[in-house]
Motif scaffolding. Structure first.
Motif, PDB file in Angstrom:
ATOM      1  N   ASN A   1       9.314  11.411  -7.455  1.00 47.00           N
ATOM      2  CA  ASN A   1      10.353  10.628  -6.783  1.00 47.00           C
ATOM      3  C   ASN A   1      10.635   9.319  -7.528  1.00 47.00           C
ATOM      4  N   VAL A   2       9.569   8.661  -7.997  1.00 47.91           N
ATOM      5  CA  VAL A   2       9.747   7.392  -8.707  1.00 47.91           C
ATOM      6  C   VAL A   2      10.438   7.628 -10.053  1.00 47.91           C
TER       7      VAL A   2
ATOM      8  N   SER B   1       0.822  -1.212   0.000  1.00 45.27           N
ATOM      9  CA  SER B   1       0.000   0.000   0.000  1.00 45.27           C
ATOM     10  C   SER B   1       0.849   1.252   0.000  1.00 45.27           C
ATOM     11  N   LEU B   2       0.268   2.284  -0.541  1.00 48.92           N
ATOM     12  CA  LEU B   2       0.883   3.610  -0.560  1.00 48.92           C
ATOM     13  C   LEU B   2      -0.083   4.607   0.058  1.00 48.92           C
ATOM     14  N   LYS B   3       0.461   5.495   0.861  1.00 52.10           N
ATOM     15  CA  LYS B   3      -0.335   6.588   1.417  1.00 52.10           C
ATOM     16  C   LYS B   3       0.474   7.852   1.159  1.00 52.10           C
ATOM     17  N   LEU B   4       0.028   8.624   0.199  1.00 53.26           N
ATOM     18  CA  LEU B   4       0.854   9.703  -0.340  1.00 53.26           C
ATOM     19  C   LEU B   4       0.234  11.054  -0.081  1.00 53.26           C
ATOM     20  N   GLY B   5       0.994  11.924   0.543  1.00 50.99           N
ATOM     21  CA  GLY B   5       0.519  13.294   0.725  1.00 50.99           C
ATOM     22  C   GLY B   5       0.414  14.020  -0.601  1.00 50.99           C
ATOM     23  N   SER B   6       1.252  13.634  -1.553  1.00 50.52           N
ATOM     24  CA  SER B   6       1.276  14.316  -2.847  1.00 50.52           C
ATOM     25  C   SER B   6       1.488  13.318  -3.972  1.00 50.52           C
TER      26      SER B   6
ATOM     27  N   PRO C   1       1.718  13.972  -7.363  1.00 51.97           N
ATOM     28  CA  PRO C   1       2.813  14.330  -8.276  1.00 51.97           C
ATOM     29  C   PRO C   1       4.173  14.307  -7.590  1.00 51.97           C
ATOM     30  N   GLY C   2       4.200  14.559  -6.286  1.00 55.52           N
ATOM     31  CA  GLY C   2       5.470  14.502  -5.559  1.00 55.52           C
ATOM     32  C   GLY C   2       6.039  13.095  -5.578  1.00 55.52           C
ATOM     33  N   PHE C   3       5.191  12.092  -5.305  1.00 52.43           N
ATOM     34  CA  PHE C   3       5.679  10.709  -5.285  1.00 52.43           C
ATOM     35  C   PHE C   3       6.002  10.235  -6.696  1.00 52.43           C
TER      36      PHE C   3
END
Lengths: 327, 327
Positions: free
Chosen positions: B283-284, B271-276, B278-280
């Protein structure tokens, strides 16, 4: 379809797990279970698969594409993996983390000379958990790693209890502390002491006349194994142990908590919940056996770990298929 | 240390995410943000980084190791990725799943001729989620895949609401149904209809005098976007929307539920829980830019996806380091 011919060396829980994992793979066949015991004394589960003496491997068994080494990490694999990598494409599940660099170097040397591929430490930790630690670190370079194990049976801890005088049998469960998991998930990036991450639960069968209080004291104060944990000890009959604790479940969690470049929080969580530890380890080994075979067919050689294997190599499907269905 | 020189084409949310992701990577430097707008009108966040006209790329910018393409999947990337892959090592986050085979083929042709590397569809879905679907399928061939998205903002659904007459602004959240997630985790392998997997939550600002009931009706009955879901609509003021719904969080779950060869259950959850979002994604993209550069330095060429990249290529660390610290 030409099937990948697999040999198994060692027929304990893991060897059996690998045998049954192969039965799920249409592109693989098991051509032999190799044993250092008397082959006549070993009965395998797959009809038509011969049990063969390990000595055959030294002579050179030319009907094997990949040999899956199912020995233990303490004494078997440090000797076996380099030995068989000289002649065979091999995979192992070497799991003594601290000795991986040394094991890798020894295997790499032999495999490079022998022109073989050897993928070491394929399982779930090391293995799938390692992959998640690596991916997590790469896509969230600013962050903290957490690995929790359990709920599951620790063979090493169960053995340690069984060696205590007065203990007839025992099973030990490693259990992650839910509050610690929640603290990590909250993004608080806590620093967690050993005791805060896991508890240990022991189910113990006493020998007749043994002193329960003395056994319990020996368990909970045992250095390295239990002294640093909150440990609970339950005494049960052999029947209860056999009835309620026969399985070898395991699992755990890998978390990466950090921030993306734009300063926003990000949490990655990977977890496994496994009914059978050796069953899943067998499944993972078999997928990496496929990758090992492919690399070998390409003419590559040397030691590899799960970090070095492009994920597509684990699948029997084509790149076209994978892009269409799984990407 | 020689740093990897990165160029960014396109400076929307994703371009900004990539820019800031680079700032977390010690072995990378941003040498330019390329734009089709007037460069003087674009202000970047990193001091000293020039904004350059996209036309420079056609002339041949020789100070770029990897060009990160930050355009949209609908119209930008189908044109841009093949175009720039002819001259540059590129990565993109093309995310129209159904068109990936076609996009891959177009990019592969150009990159193979150009002798460049192009890694397409690097983000989290496609991207990290795809990797987990692939690993899950390979280590649990007998099982079922589930992907849930959210809780997070769907840009496409938000846009669809904004196009309705009488709507001034809107934000749409996709939310996984907890009961469905729990059913999957239980090992029940449920067959889940669209409506059972996700709900949709809409926060809508009306234009003055607009008919709220009519707008709501148009939203909840919109084919493809909302008709197959349980959708709730909340009307708020522009101030409330700006205050409470300014972020672009997202995330989700990939599960693989099945059995190991020995017949025991196994559950894998990522699972992913992302505040942003486009930010994540940024990063990828940046981690895969490193891999693209390495493959290019090795002299490889052609299109790749995340499935083709050995995980170690994403890291700035040596194999020795990774084996010692992360395996």
């Amino acid at each position: 379809m030409e099937r990948i011919r697999i040999g198994i060396l060692g027929y304990g829980n893991l060897g059996r797990g690998v045998e049954l994992a192969i039965s799920q793979q249409a592109d693989m066949e098991l051509v032999g279970v190799f044993t250092r015991r008397d082959p006549a004394s070993v009965k395998v589960q797959t009809e038509g698969v011969p049990v063969r003496p390990a000595s055959e491997l030294d002579e050179g068994a030319d009907d094997i594409d990949v040999l899956v080494l199912c020995g233990g990490s303490a004494t078997d694999l440090p000797e076996q993996t380099p030995r068989y990598a000289a002649k065979y494409t091999v995979v192992d599940s070497f799991d003594t983390h601290a000795n991986i660099p040394e094991h890798f170097a020894a295997v790499d040397k032999v495999a490079t000379i022998g022109g073989t591929i050897a993928i070491i430490s394929c399982g779930w930790d090391p293995g799938m958990f390692s992959l998640n630690r690596l991916y997590g670190t790469c896509v969230l370079p600013q962050g903290t790693d957490y690995t929790f194990w359990g709920r599951g049976v620790s063979q090493g801890h169960s053995d340690a209890i069984r060696r205590i005088d007065g203990v007839a049998d025992a099973k030990q469960y490693t259990i992650p502390v839910e509050a610690a998991l929640e603290a990590v998930r909250s993004g608080a990036n806590p620093e967690l002491a050993t005791r805060q991450k896991h508890t240990r639960e022991c189910w113990v069968v006493l020998e007749e006349g043994a002193d329960a209080a003395a056994v319990e004291e020996q368990i909970v104060t045992m250095p390295n194994y239990f002294a640093d944990y909150d440990t609970t000890v339950h005494f049960v009959s052999q029947e209860e142990l056999d009835r309620d604790h026969a399985g070898i479940p395991h699992g755990g969690f890998v978390l990466r908590s950090g921030e993306t470049g734009d300063g926003n929080p990000a949490l990655i969580e990977y977890s496994l919940k496994l009914g059978s530890n050796p069953g899943f380890t067998g499944n993972v080994l078999v997928a990496f056996a496929r990758a090992a075979h492919r690399l070998s067919v390409e003419g590559q050689s040397g030691a590899r770990t799960v970090f070095d294997i492009a994920p597509a190599y684990l699948s029997s499907h084509s790149g076209d298929y994978l892009r269409e269905h799984l990407l």
